[in-house]
Design a protein around this motif. Structure first.
Motif, PDB file in Angstrom:
ATOM      1  N   UNK A   1       0.845  -1.189   0.000  1.00  0.00           N
ATOM      2  CA  UNK A   1       0.000   0.000   0.000  1.00  0.00           C
ATOM      3  C   UNK A   1       0.883   1.242   0.000  1.00  0.00           C
ATOM      4  N   UNK A   2       0.440   2.276  -0.724  1.00  0.00           N
ATOM      5  CA  UNK A   2       1.167   3.530  -0.781  1.00  0.00           C
ATOM      6  C   UNK A   2       1.262   4.139   0.619  1.00  0.00           C
ATOM      7  N   UNK A   3       2.456   4.588   0.992  1.00  0.00           N
ATOM      8  CA  UNK A   3       2.648   5.145   2.330  1.00  0.00           C
ATOM      9  C   UNK A   3       2.961   6.630   2.312  1.00  0.00           C
ATOM     10  N   UNK A   4       3.174   7.193   1.134  1.00  0.00           N
ATOM     11  CA  UNK A   4       3.439   8.624   1.013  1.00  0.00           C
ATOM     12  C   UNK A   4       2.442   9.244   0.048  1.00  0.00           C
ATOM     13  N   UNK A   5       2.377  10.563   0.060  1.00  0.00           N
ATOM     14  CA  UNK A   5       1.442  11.267  -0.810  1.00  0.00           C
ATOM     15  C   UNK A   5       2.154  11.754  -2.063  1.00  0.00           C
ATOM     16  N   UNK A   6       1.439  11.714  -3.162  1.00  0.00           N
ATOM     17  CA  UNK A   6       1.938  12.236  -4.436  1.00  0.00           C
ATOM     18  C   UNK A   6       1.127  13.478  -4.777  1.00  0.00           C
ATOM     19  N   UNK A   7       1.814  14.550  -5.164  1.00  0.00           N
ATOM     20  CA  UNK A   7       1.149  15.810  -5.502  1.00  0.00           C
ATOM     21  C   UNK A   7       1.320  16.079  -6.993  1.00  0.00           C
ATOM     22  N   UNK A   8       0.363  15.669  -7.805  1.00  0.00           N
ATOM     23  CA  UNK A   8       0.520  15.818  -9.254  1.00  0.00           C
ATOM     24  C   UNK A   8       0.417  17.254  -9.745  1.00  0.00           C
ATOM     25  N   UNK A   9      -0.098  18.159  -8.899  1.00  0.00           N
ATOM     26  CA  UNK A   9      -0.210  19.576  -9.282  1.00  0.00           C
ATOM     27  C   UNK A   9       0.468  20.410  -8.194  1.00  0.00           C
ATOM     28  N   UNK A  10       1.807  20.540  -8.265  1.00  0.00           N
ATOM     29  CA  UNK A  10       2.548  21.164  -7.172  1.00  0.00           C
ATOM     30  C   UNK A  10       2.469  22.685  -7.122  1.00  0.00           C
ATOM     31  N   UNK A  11       1.907  23.313  -8.153  1.00  0.00           N
ATOM     32  CA  UNK A  11       1.853  24.777  -8.203  1.00  0.00           C
ATOM     33  C   UNK A  11       0.409  25.247  -8.232  1.00  0.00           C
ATOM     34  N   UNK A  12      -0.039  25.993  -7.211  1.00  0.00           N
ATOM     35  CA  UNK A  12      -1.420  26.499  -7.208  1.00  0.00           C
ATOM     36  C   UNK A  12      -1.642  27.502  -8.334  1.00  0.00           C
ATOM     37  N   UNK A  13      -2.883  27.685  -8.754  1.00  0.00           N
ATOM     38  CA  UNK A  13      -3.171  28.710  -9.764  1.00  0.00           C
ATOM     39  C   UNK A  13      -2.895  30.101  -9.207  1.00  0.00           C
ATOM     40  N   UNK A  14      -2.579  31.031 -10.091  1.00  0.00           N
ATOM     41  CA  UNK A  14      -2.381  32.414  -9.685  1.00  0.00           C
ATOM     42  C   UNK A  14      -3.682  32.991  -9.139  1.00  0.00           C
ATOM     43  N   UNK A  15      -3.554  34.020  -8.311  1.00  0.00           N
ATOM     44  CA  UNK A  15      -4.741  34.702  -7.807  1.00  0.00           C
ATOM     45  C   UNK A  15      -5.583  35.204  -8.980  1.00  0.00           C
ATOM     46  N   UNK A  16      -6.845  34.850  -8.974  1.00  0.00           N
ATOM     47  CA  UNK A  16      -7.731  35.243 -10.059  1.00  0.00           C
ATOM     48  C   UNK A  16      -7.733  34.278 -11.225  1.00  0.00           C
ATOM     49  N   UNK A  17      -6.817  33.294 -11.215  1.00  0.00           N
ATOM     50  CA  UNK A  17      -6.752  32.324 -12.295  1.00  0.00           C
ATOM     51  C   UNK A  17      -7.332  30.995 -11.894  1.00  0.00           C
ATOM     52  N   UNK A  18      -7.302  30.068 -12.811  1.00  0.00           N
ATOM     53  CA  UNK A  18      -7.777  28.723 -12.539  1.00  0.00           C
ATOM     54  C   UNK A  18      -6.968  27.743 -13.373  1.00  0.00           C
ATOM     55  N   UNK A  19      -6.880  26.500 -12.888  1.00  0.00           N
ATOM     56  CA  UNK A  19      -6.151  25.482 -13.635  1.00  0.00           C
ATOM     57  C   UNK A  19      -6.943  24.185 -13.612  1.00  0.00           C
ATOM     58  N   UNK A  20      -6.862  23.436 -14.697  1.00  0.00           N
ATOM     59  CA  UNK A  20      -7.581  22.171 -14.809  1.00  0.00           C
ATOM     60  C   UNK A  20      -6.841  21.092 -14.027  1.00  0.00           C
ATOM     61  N   UNK A  21      -7.584  20.298 -13.246  1.00  0.00           N
ATOM     62  CA  UNK A  21      -6.975  19.199 -12.495  1.00  0.00           C
ATOM     63  C   UNK A  21      -7.557  17.849 -12.903  1.00  0.00           C
ATOM     64  N   UNK A  22      -8.676  17.869 -13.608  1.00  0.00           N
ATOM     65  CA  UNK A  22      -9.326  16.657 -14.124  1.00  0.00           C
ATOM     66  C   UNK A  22     -10.299  17.116 -15.195  1.00  0.00           C
ATOM     67  N   UNK A  23     -10.761  16.221 -16.073  1.00  0.00           N
ATOM     68  CA  UNK A  23     -11.727  16.637 -17.089  1.00  0.00           C
ATOM     69  C   UNK A  23     -12.951  17.309 -16.465  1.00  0.00           C
ATOM     70  N   UNK A  24     -13.170  18.560 -16.822  1.00  0.00           N
ATOM     71  CA  UNK A  24     -14.327  19.283 -16.322  1.00  0.00           C
ATOM     72  C   UNK A  24     -14.206  19.781 -14.895  1.00  0.00           C
ATOM     73  N   UNK A  25     -12.988  19.750 -14.319  1.00  0.00           N
ATOM     74  CA  UNK A  25     -12.786  20.194 -12.930  1.00  0.00           C
ATOM     75  C   UNK A  25     -11.629  21.201 -12.917  1.00  0.00           C
ATOM     76  N   UNK A  26     -11.878  22.397 -12.341  1.00  0.00           N
ATOM     77  CA  UNK A  26     -10.892  23.469 -12.344  1.00  0.00           C
ATOM     78  C   UNK A  26     -10.648  23.956 -10.910  1.00  0.00           C
ATOM     79  N   UNK A  27      -9.406  24.330 -10.660  1.00  0.00           N
ATOM     80  CA  UNK A  27      -8.933  24.719  -9.330  1.00  0.00           C
ATOM     81  C   UNK A  27      -8.787  26.234  -9.255  1.00  0.00           C
ATOM     82  N   UNK A  28      -9.392  26.841  -8.229  1.00  0.00           N
ATOM     83  CA  UNK A  28      -9.207  28.249  -7.898  1.00  0.00           C
ATOM     84  C   UNK A  28      -8.636  28.323  -6.485  1.00  0.00           C
ATOM     85  N   UNK A  29      -7.910  29.378  -6.186  1.00  0.00           N
ATOM     86  CA  UNK A  29      -7.398  29.570  -4.824  1.00  0.00           C
ATOM     87  C   UNK A  29      -7.609  31.019  -4.405  1.00  0.00           C
TER      88      UNK A  29
END
Length: 341
Positions: free
Chosen positions: A1-29
Motif C-alpha cells: 500500500x502507498x505510504x506517502x502522498x503524491x502531488x501531481x499539481x505542485x503549483x497552485x493557480x495564480x490569484x484570479x486564475x484557474x487550472x484544470x486538475x481533471x476533465x471538467x474540474x478546475x482549481x481556484x485559490x
C-alpha cells in the motif's frame, strides 16, 4: 500500500486564475487572513456554465475578487455547492447567489448550525463558548481577549442563504454529464459534504481530508461531552473503499494521491496525540492546562479558540474510551481529567 502522498499539481493557480486538475474540474485559490492563508475552490463544468464548490470568506477583499471574476467570466454560474458552514466555505454563497441567480446546495444540518451561530442562539453564542472555556480552566485574561472579538462568524458570513437545495449522505449530485456521490462526515462540522466522482476518479474532500494539517475537531457548548474525535475518525472510514489512485482535492493544501496513506497518517496522529495527552494527566488537569502539550506554538486569539475546542474534544474522546476519568468540578468550577492507568 502507498505510504506517502503524491502531488501531481505542485503549483497552485495564480490569484484570479484557474487550472484544470481533471476533465471538467478546475482549481481556484483565494486568500485567507489567518495563519492558514488560503482556501481551494473548485469549478465543475455544466455544459457552457459552471458549478462552484465553496465560496471563500465573506470579507471585502474576497468580494472584490468575485466582482472582478464575474465581470470577466466566460462561463456563468449555474449552481453553488457549500461543503459546510464555516465562514471560508459559506461566506459568499448568499452574496453570489443574489448576483448570479445560481441555487445553493448544502446539507440541512450545516445551514441550521450556521443560523444558530449567526443569530447567537443559546448554546451556540459567544457567551456560551466563554462559559465552556472558563469551565475548562481558561484564564480570565484570555477569555477577555476572546470576548472582545464579538461575533466573528457574522463578519465572515455577513448573510445566509434563505433557501437551499438539500443534499445528504448518499445523494447523487449531477453536474452536466458528471455524477458526484455525496459522502457526509462529522466531527469537523455536523454534516460536512464531500463529493466523489467514480468515473473521473476524483474526490472533493473539503476539510475532511487535508494533506499537511489535521482536520480541526470541535465540541460546541450545546453538546459539551460530545466525542467529536470519534465521529471524525468513524467518518474517515467512508473514504476507505475508494480506489487508492483517487485524486483528492482538499480545501487547503495541494491536490494529492495517496488517500489510504493519508487516512492512516491521520489515524496515527490522533492516536499519538491521545497518548501524549494521557501521559500528561497523571495528576488532574484541565483542557487549558494541556494546551502546551497539544500545541507547541504561541496562540493568538483566533488560534486559541480552535485550540481550546480541540483540547476539549480530545479529552472527551479519551474519557469516552476509558483512558481518562472526568472529575467532578472543584470549588473553582473547573472540570479536570485524570488518567485511569
Amino acid at each position: 500500500m502507498q505510504t506517502t502522498l503524491d502531488h501531481p499539481f505542485p503549483t497552485p493557480p495564480d490569484a484570479g486564475g484557474q487550472s484544470a486538475v481533471a476533465p471538467g474540474v478546475y482549481w481556484l485559490r483565494l486568500a485567507l487572513p489567518w495563519r492558514l492563508d488560503h482556501i481551494n475552490l473548485w469549478l465543475l463544468e455544466d455544459g457552457g456554465e459552471r458549478v462552484l464548490v465553496d465560496t471563500g470568506l465573506g470579507d471585502d477583499a474576497t468580494r472584490e475578487h468575485w466582482t472582478q471574476w464575474l465581470e470577466r467570466a466566460r462561463h456563468p454560474l449555474s449552481g453553488i455547492l457549500v461543503t459546510h458552514y464555516h465562514p471560508d466555505h459559506l461566506g459568499n454563497a448568499a452574496w453570489l447567489a443574489a448576483r448570479t441567480g445560481a441555487p445553493i446546495s448544502m446539507a440541512l444540518g450545516e445551514l441550521l448550525l450556521a443560523r444558530a451561530v449567526y443569530a447567537q442562539l443559546p448554546g451556540f453564542d459567544t457567551a456560551a463558548m466563554l462559559t465552556q472555556f472558563r469551565s475548562h480552566g481558561l484564564d480570565e485574561a484570555s477569555l477577555t481577549r476572546l470576548e472582545a472579538r464579538g461575533n466573528v462568524y457574522r463578519r465572515g458570513v455577513p448573510e445566509l442563504p434563505r433557501q437551499i437545495r438539500r443534499l445528504a449522505d448518499g445523494d447523487e449530485f449531477r453536474v452536466g454529464t458528471q455524477r458526484w456521490r455525496v459522502i457526509a462526515g462529522m466531527g469537523h462540522s455536523p454534516e460536512h459534504l464531500a463529493l466523489h466522482n467514480a468515473e473521473a476518479g476524483v474526490l472533493i474532500s473539503g476539510d475532511m481530508l487535508l494533506p499537511r494539517i489535521s482536520t480541526h475537531v470541535a465540541v460546541p457548548p450545546a453538546i459539551p461531552e460530545d466525542d467529536a474525535v470519534e465521529r471524525y475518525l468513524t467518518s474517515l472510514q467512508a473514504f476507505m473503499p475508494l480506489p487508492a489512485e483517487t485524486l483528492v482535492l482538499p480545501s487547503h493544501g495541494l491536490p494529492f494521491r495517496g488517500l489510504h496513506a493519508r487516512i492512516g497518517q491521520l489515524q496515527a496522529h490522533h492516536a499519538e496525540r491521545d497518548a501524549k495527552m494521557c501521559a500528561d494527566l497523571d495528576t488532574p488537569r484541565s483542557a487549558a492546562d494541556i494546551l502546551a502539550t497539544l500545541f507547541r506554538r504561541e496562540l493568538d486569539a483566533h488560534q486559541l479558540m480552535f485550540a481550546m475546542s480541540e483540547a476539549i474534544a480530545h479529552l472527551n474522546h479519551a474519557a469516552a474510551a476509558g483512558r481518562l476519568r472526568r472529575l467532578e468540578p472543584t470549588p473553582d468550577g473547573v472540570v479536570r481529567f485524570l488518567a485511569t492507568d
